[in-house]
Design a protein around this motif. Structure first.
Motif, PDB file in Angstrom:
ATOM      1  N   SER A   1     -12.017  67.256  19.599  1.00 52.90           N
ATOM      2  CA  SER A   1     -12.671  65.944  19.953  1.00 52.90           C
ATOM      3  C   SER A   1     -11.717  64.824  19.679  1.00 52.90           C
ATOM      4  N   VAL A   2     -11.564  64.043  20.671  1.00 52.75           N
ATOM      5  CA  VAL A   2     -10.673  62.706  20.078  1.00 52.75           C
ATOM      6  C   VAL A   2     -11.358  61.441  19.844  1.00 52.75           C
ATOM      7  N   GLU A   3     -12.729  61.457  20.439  1.00 54.45           N
ATOM      8  CA  GLU A   3     -13.509  60.442  19.939  1.00 54.45           C
ATOM      9  C   GLU A   3     -14.916  60.951  20.728  1.00 54.45           C
ATOM     10  N   SER A   4     -15.792  60.247  20.292  1.00 56.59           N
ATOM     11  CA  SER A   4     -17.544  60.656  20.649  1.00 56.59           C
ATOM     12  C   SER A   4     -17.412  60.997  22.061  1.00 56.59           C
TER      13      SER A   4
ATOM     14  N   GLY B   1      10.095  82.771  20.547  1.00 53.60           N
ATOM     15  CA  GLY B   1       9.600  82.380  19.179  1.00 53.60           C
ATOM     16  C   GLY B   1       9.148  80.899  18.878  1.00 53.60           C
ATOM     17  N   TYR B   2       8.872  80.346  20.101  1.00 55.93           N
ATOM     18  CA  TYR B   2       8.357  79.087  19.819  1.00 55.93           C
ATOM     19  C   TYR B   2       6.958  79.061  20.419  1.00 55.93           C
ATOM     20  N   ARG B   3       6.208  78.205  19.522  1.00 53.44           N
ATOM     21  CA  ARG B   3       4.784  77.894  19.623  1.00 53.44           C
ATOM     22  C   ARG B   3       4.845  76.858  20.565  1.00 53.44           C
ATOM     23  N   CYS B   4       4.286  77.058  21.659  1.00 55.21           N
ATOM     24  CA  CYS B   4       3.906  76.064  22.945  1.00 55.21           C
ATOM     25  C   CYS B   4       2.692  75.422  22.871  1.00 55.21           C
ATOM     26  N   ILE B   5       2.488  74.217  22.806  1.00 55.58           N
ATOM     27  CA  ILE B   5       0.979  73.562  22.723  1.00 55.58           C
ATOM     28  C   ILE B   5       0.991  72.904  24.143  1.00 55.58           C
ATOM     29  N   GLY B   6       0.210  72.877  25.046  1.00 58.81           N
ATOM     30  CA  GLY B   6      -0.185  72.183  26.348  1.00 58.81           C
ATOM     31  C   GLY B   6      -1.280  71.428  26.236  1.00 58.81           C
ATOM     32  N   ILE B   7      -1.232  70.006  26.342  1.00 58.04           N
ATOM     33  CA  ILE B   7      -2.413  69.168  26.197  1.00 58.04           C
ATOM     34  C   ILE B   7      -2.804  68.622  27.409  1.00 58.04           C
ATOM     35  N   ASP B   8      -4.109  68.726  27.966  1.00 61.32           N
ATOM     36  CA  ASP B   8      -4.596  68.364  29.180  1.00 61.32           C
ATOM     37  C   ASP B   8      -5.143  66.758  28.704  1.00 61.32           C
ATOM     38  N   TRP B   9      -4.383  65.532  28.916  1.00 56.99           N
ATOM     39  CA  TRP B   9      -5.138  64.364  28.869  1.00 56.99           C
ATOM     40  C   TRP B   9      -6.470  64.255  29.193  1.00 56.99           C
ATOM     41  N   ARG B  10      -7.083  63.375  28.765  1.00 60.05           N
ATOM     42  CA  ARG B  10      -8.508  63.088  29.276  1.00 60.05           C
ATOM     43  C   ARG B  10      -8.367  62.567  30.661  1.00 60.05           C
ATOM     44  N   GLY B  11      -9.555  63.159  31.494  1.00 59.36           N
ATOM     45  CA  GLY B  11      -9.684  62.901  32.799  1.00 59.36           C
ATOM     46  C   GLY B  11      -8.746  63.930  33.691  1.00 59.36           C
TER      47      GLY B  11
ATOM     48  N   ARG C   1      -2.215  61.587  18.891  1.00 59.41           N
ATOM     49  CA  ARG C   1      -2.202  61.478  17.541  1.00 59.41           C
ATOM     50  C   ARG C   1      -3.332  62.539  16.832  1.00 59.41           C
ATOM     51  N   VAL C   2      -4.497  62.022  17.496  1.00 57.59           N
ATOM     52  CA  VAL C   2      -5.748  62.872  16.894  1.00 57.59           C
ATOM     53  C   VAL C   2      -5.376  64.713  16.942  1.00 57.59           C
ATOM     54  N   VAL C   3      -4.852  65.115  18.059  1.00 58.91           N
ATOM     55  CA  VAL C   3      -4.693  66.154  18.315  1.00 58.91           C
ATOM     56  C   VAL C   3      -3.434  66.843  17.123  1.00 58.91           C
TER      57      VAL C   3
END
Length: 260
Positions: free
Chosen positions: A6-9, A50-60, A81-83
């Motif tokens: 959750s990044v905002e309400s 050996g890498y941790r890979c984090i993929g973030i879907d932006w809002r929308g 930043r929240v993530v």
């Protein structure tokens, strides 16, 4: 594994987190109008190295929530930043493609590079995004016939041949976005830029750009290189707007070397 943050309400982002126990972390920000799935051919390889890979879907976009507002670079950077804070990420490589590159640059300036030790800009939509003419054309298409717009995007994206099934997959990825977020980002790419943010980047920066890019001209990569201290520019001679697809083996090797 995948989960939501959750990044905002009322707004949660989808996060794909591969190899959470990896020694080094790379956070991937996709381009417009795609999702974290565009990095499939990195996620196939880098976690096993050996890498941790984090993929973030932006809002929308992708599997994230799709509110009607919040599509400025400031808000999108604040979401990241929240993530980062929620996952307590430190000493990670931030890699942004196209519009994701612009969001990464805004994150570096607005949040003082919080947690980032290295930055990778992949065919970044920076310091400028779309021209007014291009943006207005895409905006009209997005609001009237979004599948047709996606077909046009597909046709300009690649330099090398892609198969029809691959083209269909690319189309489906873009169509997973909401129509309103797709249109909102076109306007952001037209109306905002990150030129003033570039001098604030103080970490080693790798600039990767396909020399045949028809979406964001290669000349803009030179502008980034000149404006960002401690940066190196690596041209990809057989790529358009997606070197992580078109020259994936070279790209993956370069990412592994740069991320340390």
């Amino acid at each position: 594994m995948g989960y939501y943050i959750s990044v905002e309400s009322g707004v949660k982002l989808y996060v794909e987190d591969l190899n959470p126990g990896g020694q080094k972390t790379i956070v991937f920000l996709h381009g417009w109008p795609l999702s974290h799935k565009q990095f499939e051919y990195q996620f196939n390889v880098l976690p096993s190295m050996g890498y941790r890979c984090i993929g973030i879907d932006w809002r929308g976009f992708g599997q994230s929530d799709k509110p009607v507002s919040g599509y400025t670079y400031d808000r999108l950077a604040d979401d990241i930043r929240v993530v980062v804070d929620t996952l307590q990420l430190r000493d990670f490589t931030l890699a942004g493609h196209s519009t994701g590159g612009a969001i990464a640059i805004r994150y570096m300036a607005r949040h003082h590079g919080h947690g980032v030790s290295r930055l990778v800009l992949i065919d970044a939509a920076a310091p400028r995004g779309f021209t007014e003419e291009t943006a207005n054309h895409l905006l009209a298409e997005a609001l009237q016939d979004r599948p047709k717009m996606m077909r046009e995007v597909t046709e300009t994206f690649f330099f090398q041949y892609i198969s029809e099934p691959f083209s269909d997959w690319f189309m489906q990825m873009g169509m997973q976005a909401a129509s309103w977020s797709t249109a909102a980002i076109i306007m952001t790419l037209r109306d905002e830029n990150v030129a003033a943010d570039l001098p604030q980047i103080a970490v080693p920066t790798l600039i990767v750009h396909g020399i045949h890019d028809k979406v964001i001209p290669f000349a803009q990569a030179h502008e980034l290189h000149q404006a960002i201290r401690h940066s190196q520019l690596v041209p990809f001679s057989y790529s358009g707007h997606g070197p992580f697809w078109e020259e994936r083996d070279r790209f993956n090797q370069l990412m592994a070397q740069f991320a340390g």
